[in-house]
Design an enzyme around this catalytic site. Sequence first.
Site, short mmCIF file in Angstrom:
data_model
loop_
_atom_site.label_atom_id
_atom_site.label_comp_id
_atom_site.label_asym_id
_atom_site.label_seq_id
_atom_site.Cartn_x
_atom_site.Cartn_y
_atom_site.Cartn_z
N CYS A 47 49.03 35.69 8.23
CA CYS A 47 49.13 35.29 6.85
C CYS A 47 50.26 36.41 6.59
O CYS A 47 50.16 37.63 6.88
CB CYS A 47 48.12 35.31 6.04
SG CYS A 47 48.27 34.84 4.24
N HIS A 48 51.17 36.15 5.56
CA HIS A 48 51.71 37.43 4.76
C HIS A 48 50.88 38.34 4.06
O HIS A 48 51.34 39.68 3.72
CB HIS A 48 52.82 36.88 4.04
CG HIS A 48 54.01 35.92 4.74
ND1 HIS A 48 53.89 34.84 5.09
CD2 HIS A 48 55.14 36.32 4.98
CE1 HIS A 48 55.12 34.53 5.67
NE2 HIS A 48 55.66 35.54 5.70
N THR A 49 49.63 38.03 3.93
CA THR A 49 48.81 39.06 3.17
C THR A 49 48.32 40.17 4.35
O THR A 49 48.41 41.23 4.15
CB THR A 49 47.62 38.32 2.55
OG1 THR A 49 48.07 37.35 1.83
CG2 THR A 49 46.81 39.49 1.87
N HIS A 69 42.70 37.22 8.76
CA HIS A 69 41.72 36.49 7.75
C HIS A 69 41.75 35.22 7.75
O HIS A 69 41.29 34.39 7.08
CB HIS A 69 41.90 37.21 6.31
CG HIS A 69 43.28 36.92 5.85
ND1 HIS A 69 44.36 37.62 6.04
CD2 HIS A 69 43.67 36.05 4.84
CE1 HIS A 69 45.26 37.26 5.41
NE2 HIS A 69 44.88 36.16 4.60
N GLU A 70 42.54 34.39 8.84
CA GLU A 70 42.84 32.96 8.66
C GLU A 70 42.55 32.60 10.21
O GLU A 70 43.47 32.49 11.02
CB GLU A 70 44.44 32.72 8.37
CG GLU A 70 44.66 31.43 8.08
CD GLU A 70 46.39 30.92 7.55
OE1 GLU A 70 46.33 31.61 6.46
OE2 GLU A 70 46.81 30.47 8.29
N CYS A 99 28.00 33.37 -2.21
CA CYS A 99 26.38 33.52 -1.87
C CYS A 99 25.63 32.52 -2.62
O CYS A 99 24.53 32.63 -2.28
CB CYS A 99 26.16 35.16 -2.33
SG CYS A 99 26.10 35.24 -4.12
N CYS A 102 24.85 34.92 -7.04
CA CYS A 102 25.33 35.98 -8.05
C CYS A 102 25.87 35.53 -9.26
O CYS A 102 26.17 34.26 -9.45
CB CYS A 102 26.48 36.98 -7.12
SG CYS A 102 28.07 36.13 -7.24
N CYS A 105 28.92 33.23 -8.82
CA CYS A 105 28.55 32.01 -8.00
C CYS A 105 28.09 30.89 -8.82
O CYS A 105 28.17 29.95 -9.07
CB CYS A 105 27.85 32.17 -6.79
SG CYS A 105 28.84 32.87 -5.34
N CYS A 113 32.99 35.71 -5.62
CA CYS A 113 31.66 36.11 -5.49
C CYS A 113 31.63 37.61 -5.62
O CYS A 113 32.51 37.96 -5.00
CB CYS A 113 31.29 35.54 -3.92
SG CYS A 113 29.61 36.00 -3.45
N ARG A 117 31.92 42.03 -2.06
CA ARG A 117 33.17 42.41 -2.54
C ARG A 117 33.30 43.78 -2.37
O ARG A 117 34.31 44.21 -2.24
CB ARG A 117 33.74 41.75 -3.73
CG ARG A 117 34.99 41.99 -4.07
CD ARG A 117 35.95 41.37 -3.10
NE ARG A 117 37.52 41.61 -3.53
CZ ARG A 117 38.05 42.60 -3.00
NH1 ARG A 117 37.58 43.76 -2.24
NH2 ARG A 117 39.55 42.61 -3.44
N CYS A 177 42.92 30.16 5.06
CA CYS A 177 43.62 30.85 3.90
C CYS A 177 44.63 29.97 3.06
O CYS A 177 44.73 29.32 2.23
CB CYS A 177 44.41 32.17 4.13
SG CYS A 177 44.98 32.96 2.94
N ARG A 372 53.40 29.08 9.85
CA ARG A 372 52.20 29.75 10.42
C ARG A 372 52.52 29.94 12.16
O ARG A 372 52.90 29.02 12.86
CB ARG A 372 51.14 29.09 10.09
CG ARG A 372 50.53 29.10 8.90
CD ARG A 372 50.29 30.80 8.65
NE ARG A 372 49.41 30.88 7.42
CZ ARG A 372 49.90 31.59 6.34
NH1 ARG A 372 51.34 31.85 6.22
NH2 ARG A 372 49.42 31.77 5.12
#
Length: 379
Positions: A47-49, A69-70, A99, A102, A105, A113, A117, A177, A372
Amino acid sequence: MSTQGQVITCKAAVAWEPNKPLVIEDVEVAPPQAGEVRIKILYTALCHTDAYTWSGKDPEGLFPCVLGHEAAGIVESVGEGVTDVKPGDHVIPCYQAECKDCKFCKSGKTNLCGKVRAATGVGVMMNDRKSRFSIKGKPIYHFMGTSTFSQYTVVHDVSVAKIDPQAPLEKVCLLGCGVPTGLGAVWNTAKVESGSIVSVFGLGTVGLAVAEGAKAAGASRIIGIDIDGKKFERAKDFGVTEFINPKDHDKPIQQVIVDMTDGGVDYSFECIGNVSVMRSALECCHKGWGMSVIVGVAASGQEISTRPFQLVTGRVWKGTAFGGFKSRSQVPWLVDKYMKKEIKVDEYITHNQTLSEINKAFDMMHEGDCLRVVLDMQT
Ligand SMILES: NC(=O)c1ccc[n+]([C@@H]2O[C@H](COP(=O)([O-])OP(=O)(O)OC[C@H]3O[C@@H](n4cnc5c(N)ncnc54)[C@H](O)[C@@H]3O)[C@@H](O)[C@H]2O)c1
Ligand SMILES: N[C@@H](CCC(=O)N[C@@H](CSCO)C(=O)NCC(=O)O)C(=O)O
Ligand SMILES: [Zn+2]
Ligand SMILES: [Zn+2]
């Protein structure tokens, strides 16, 4: 032989320093502690992130780290107290945790959430504030609570979505993602109504998923804006009905759009991460009700600006993380929608590579025809 409770040594792409090529290393992955899950990652997309953090422009970026992360994989083992998943389950790691307990959530107002974090933002696990990745004793930071550029990763149990075991992992990894972000920006964040006029800035994966979501929501016009004219032909398949290349116009792009839409669009989406385009996206919205959603991630130190009068006169500026989807509850639902052919996924995969070719894969990602790239992690 079971690997449960053992350190696993496997291959991972390590970002030692910003902008330096990733290095495939033998990484030791510690067993999951209480509330943690160790996952064998089978496929991950780029991903570009990931590129953004790797570039050093992410204020939360820490090095050395394992990016990614994907992805999709299979649970290898679980730590004490984990009941929602078990070894063998097919899963998608979720950088946005859920979760269900919290303040965030329970609010009913956000998909963010608060449970893990603070740890995921500094590259460690909640339990002992340490990393589960190391090389010869040197800790390597986690990234976004997922670190999927590794053949095995450890994540918090609140960051794991269990999915249909029939779903092809080499495809549904994308549901970690980019595709959900675009669809959800339209369905959850903006809540686009049928008949709306929509503009999408940036026709990469996220922007095309916005277009797909807007088409499904019944938008009457979907105006795609990109500085790369080659993006336009493909974008038609995702629902874009009209195209504008800012390079073809002398006037500010927001003025061009206002002129062609009798006063502006109902909804606009910035899917680039450029703060000047974010301003254009807000200012092309219709007076009184137009809403602009920021999806793109801008570099450290960048700030948005507009005349406050734009907001005084009724335009609304919003942002979205993971398209507002509640990850553990809704990623399995997105997988089911894909299995029923109600959303596209395969169409966003333009390239396939292996983990060992990850640097080449990032070069490909920056080429114009690429949406992708999916990496096969086990070869
Ligand atoms: N908010 C979230 O949860 C979330 C999730 C995923 C990705 N993102 C971010 O979304 C953004 C888009 O991701 P992507 O994978 O689609 O990226 P991408 O690079 O594939 O797409 C961006 C597109 O914007 C175009 N573009 C660049 N500059 C432009 C300009 N000035 N005017 C018009 N078009 C321009 C490019 O030609 C490209 O087609 C990235 O910033 C990414 O980090 C955010
Ligand atoms: N760390 C960056 C912010 C990066 C960011 O905005 N991430 C998005 C997801 S991008 C996925 O490709 C997000 O969900 N943010 C919410 C969150 O991280 O909780 C910075 O500090 O600027
Ligand atoms: Zn992403
Ligand atoms: Zn929570």
